[in-house]
Design an enzyme around this catalytic site. Structure first.
Site, PDB file in Angstrom:
ATOM      1  N   PRO A 168       4.916 -22.517   6.094  1.00  0.00           N
ATOM      2  CA  PRO A 168       4.797 -23.397   7.264  1.00  0.00           C
ATOM      3  C   PRO A 168       5.470 -22.744   8.464  1.00  0.00           C
ATOM      4  O   PRO A 168       6.630 -22.313   8.368  1.00  0.00           O
ATOM      5  CB  PRO A 168       5.554 -24.662   6.826  1.00  0.00           C
ATOM      6  CG  PRO A 168       6.488 -24.211   5.752  1.00  0.00           C
ATOM      7  CD  PRO A 168       5.824 -23.059   5.073  1.00  0.00           C
ATOM      8  N   GLN A 213       4.247 -30.231   5.060  1.00  0.00           N
ATOM      9  CA  GLN A 213       5.697 -30.121   5.140  1.00  0.00           C
ATOM     10  C   GLN A 213       6.242 -31.204   6.063  1.00  0.00           C
ATOM     11  O   GLN A 213       5.820 -31.323   7.210  1.00  0.00           O
ATOM     12  CB  GLN A 213       6.165 -28.756   5.635  1.00  0.00           C
ATOM     13  CG  GLN A 213       7.697 -28.658   5.529  1.00  0.00           C
ATOM     14  CD  GLN A 213       8.282 -27.363   6.005  1.00  0.00           C
ATOM     15  OE1 GLN A 213       8.236 -27.068   7.197  1.00  0.00           O
ATOM     16  NE2 GLN A 213       8.857 -26.589   5.086  1.00  0.00           N
ATOM     17  N   CYS A 263      14.701 -25.105   8.270  1.00  0.00           N
ATOM     18  CA  CYS A 263      14.510 -24.773   9.681  1.00  0.00           C
ATOM     19  C   CYS A 263      15.837 -24.842  10.426  1.00  0.00           C
ATOM     20  O   CYS A 263      16.542 -25.854  10.360  1.00  0.00           O
ATOM     21  CB  CYS A 263      13.507 -25.723  10.319  1.00  0.00           C
ATOM     22  SG  CYS A 263      13.181 -25.357  12.064  1.00  0.00           S
ATOM     23  N   LYS A 320      11.791 -26.832   0.385  1.00  0.00           N
ATOM     24  CA  LYS A 320      11.938 -25.466   0.883  1.00  0.00           C
ATOM     25  C   LYS A 320      13.295 -25.374   1.566  1.00  0.00           C
ATOM     26  O   LYS A 320      13.582 -26.134   2.498  1.00  0.00           O
ATOM     27  CB  LYS A 320      10.828 -25.089   1.871  1.00  0.00           C
ATOM     28  CG  LYS A 320      10.882 -23.635   2.309  1.00  0.00           C
ATOM     29  CD  LYS A 320       9.658 -23.263   3.153  1.00  0.00           C
ATOM     30  CE  LYS A 320       9.630 -21.762   3.438  1.00  0.00           C
ATOM     31  NZ  LYS A 320      10.686 -21.345   4.378  1.00  0.00           N
ATOM     32  N   HIS A 348      13.963 -19.574   0.985  1.00  0.00           N
ATOM     33  CA  HIS A 348      14.041 -18.498   1.968  1.00  0.00           C
ATOM     34  C   HIS A 348      15.362 -17.785   1.695  1.00  0.00           C
ATOM     35  O   HIS A 348      16.438 -18.366   1.865  1.00  0.00           O
ATOM     36  CB  HIS A 348      14.009 -19.059   3.386  1.00  0.00           C
ATOM     37  CG  HIS A 348      13.964 -18.009   4.451  1.00  0.00           C
ATOM     38  ND1 HIS A 348      13.355 -18.215   5.664  1.00  0.00           N
ATOM     39  CD2 HIS A 348      14.452 -16.744   4.497  1.00  0.00           C
ATOM     40  CE1 HIS A 348      13.467 -17.121   6.409  1.00  0.00           C
ATOM     41  NE2 HIS A 348      14.145 -16.228   5.716  1.00  0.00           N
ATOM     42  N   GLY A 381      10.855 -14.805   2.743  1.00  0.00           N
ATOM     43  CA  GLY A 381      11.777 -14.100   3.622  1.00  0.00           C
ATOM     44  C   GLY A 381      11.615 -12.596   3.604  1.00  0.00           C
ATOM     45  O   GLY A 381      11.884 -11.960   2.581  1.00  0.00           O
ATOM     46  N   GLY A 382      11.156 -12.029   4.718  1.00  0.00           N
ATOM     47  CA  GLY A 382      11.112 -10.581   4.872  1.00  0.00           C
ATOM     48  C   GLY A 382      10.089  -9.863   4.029  1.00  0.00           C
ATOM     49  O   GLY A 382      10.160  -8.637   3.874  1.00  0.00           O
ATOM     50  N   GLY A 421       5.187 -15.403   5.592  1.00  0.00           N
ATOM     51  CA  GLY A 421       5.124 -16.073   6.871  1.00  0.00           C
ATOM     52  C   GLY A 421       4.527 -15.177   7.935  1.00  0.00           C
ATOM     53  O   GLY A 421       3.311 -15.051   8.065  1.00  0.00           O
ATOM     54  N   ARG A 422       5.398 -14.515   8.695  1.00  0.00           N
ATOM     55  CA  ARG A 422       4.925 -13.719   9.825  1.00  0.00           C
ATOM     56  C   ARG A 422       3.962 -12.609   9.423  1.00  0.00           C
ATOM     57  O   ARG A 422       3.027 -12.285  10.152  1.00  0.00           O
ATOM     58  CB  ARG A 422       6.124 -13.145  10.574  1.00  0.00           C
ATOM     59  CG  ARG A 422       6.872 -14.189  11.403  1.00  0.00           C
ATOM     60  CD  ARG A 422       8.188 -13.659  11.899  1.00  0.00           C
ATOM     61  NE  ARG A 422       9.138 -13.455  10.807  1.00  0.00           N
ATOM     62  CZ  ARG A 422      10.229 -12.731  10.882  1.00  0.00           C
ATOM     63  NH1 ARG A 422      10.515 -12.101  12.005  1.00  0.00           N
ATOM     64  NH2 ARG A 422      11.043 -12.611   9.847  1.00  0.00           N
TER      65      ARG A 422
END
Length: 331
Positions: free
Chosen positions: A13, A66, A96, A135, A167, A208-209, A229-230
């Site tokens: 998300p 979410q 977040c 999460k 994360h 994460g990463g 994610g990204r």
């Protein structure tokens, strides 16, 4: 505890990114990935435009909603409302780090309040007809993750959580911006691996990463699921190989003609409903990274999609810039 589907791969998300147009695009590339909504605040669902916040195209499934919130009664009402929309999972955001989220007393700051999170999960479970998941981060600020994370997970599992996505960084709520919190705190994958060893019967996912499908496969040697994610947003084409590499499906190279046709039809429907082309095309910029013609592809989408009267033909023109023969050979 009810069984949680084996969602070995998911797209995280991401606020302002994983809206319904983004998810529609991602579903063209992977039939199996679990897709998440942006975080939706419980108060927004209760008092706001529910259809705008919750409606999605059934082709996007499986989709997880979410939620952001820290008041059990409000989360119960939000879950009850969301039930009619057909989500496959309800996820509670405990990760977040933004100031806006903290001011609402939810997100990563809830890592300090495991008992409250447990009450929220237990309450949501009373009305949810799909898995309820959490999460989280490995800790916040000065917390010791080796102490905090196991205790936190124990609390939410005892409350009935069907899965925990972690994360693998701390969130520093004092001193770092949300953007810095995505990069500066060091990653600790091993602590998530150990968590899985402690909970062999609980679905543990890691986030994460993570930047490539090779890394995804390595993590899957230690945990049940991996969340990108990204990387999935900025290098969207990698999703085209998820079903084959991660799930073992016997699929070939994505039919990019079909992707183009689907996105054009989706854009046309959005325009007919009063939307703008850029709402769809802004999520397509990350396609074809490193492929001949990608720069021109991005230029066409960026410049032409915002022009008055722009229509689906802009998507066709952008795709025409791509060297698909080279893309096929690379695959």
């Amino acid at each position: 505890m009810s069984r949680y589907p084996q969602h070995r791969f998911s797209v995280a998300p991401m606020m302002d990114w994983t809206d319904r147009h983004c998810r529609f695009l991602h579903r063209q590339l992977s039939r199996r990935a679990l897709l998440y909504t942006e975080m939706v605040v419980a108060d927004g669902i209760i008092h706001g435009d529910r259809d705008r916040l919750l409606c999605f195209d059934q082709i996007e499934q499986p989709v997880a909603l979410q939620l952001g919130g820290s008041e059990p009664d409000k989360l119960v009402e939000a879950v009850r409302i969301a039930t009619d929309y057909g989500y496959d999972e309800i996820n509670l955001n405990v990760g977040c780090p933004s100031d806006r989220v903290q001011s609402g007393a939810f997100g990563a700051c809830l890592m300090r309040e495991a008992d409250l999170v447990a009450r929220c999960v237990a309450a949501m479970k009373t009305v949810a007809d799909v898995p309820v998941t959490v999460k989280c981060r490995i800790g916040v600020d000065e917390q010791d993750p080796e102490i905090v994370l196991p205790g936190f997970v124990r609390s939410v599992v005892d409350a009935g959580a069907n899965a925990v996505w972690v994360h693998a960084r701390k969130a520093w709520l004092e001193g770092l911006s949300p953007k810095e919190n995505r990069d500066i705190p060091p990653l600790d994958y091993d602590i998530v691996y150990r968590l899985k060893q402690d909970y062999p019967n609980l679905f543990i996912g890691i986030n994460g990463g993570i930047a490539s499908l090779n890394q995804v496969l390595e993590h899957l040697n230690h945990v049940d699921g991996v969340m990108l994610g990204r990387a999935a947003y900025h290098n969207t084409s990698l999703l085209a190989d998820v079903d084959r590499q991660v799930y073992g499906d016997d699929v070939g190279v994505t039919d990019w003609d079909a992707v183009r046709a689907s996105m054009m039809a989706h854009a046309d429907a959005h325009l007919a409903a009063g939307g703008r082309l850029i709402h769809v095309t802004r999520h397509m910029i990350g396609l074809f990274q490193g492929v001949r013609g990608a720069r021109r592809f991005r230029q066409v989408l960026s410049a032409d999609a915002v022009r008055p009267g722009a229509g689906p033909e802009v998507i066709a023109a952008a795709f025409d810039a791509i060297d698909f023969a080279g893309l096929t050979e690379a695959a």
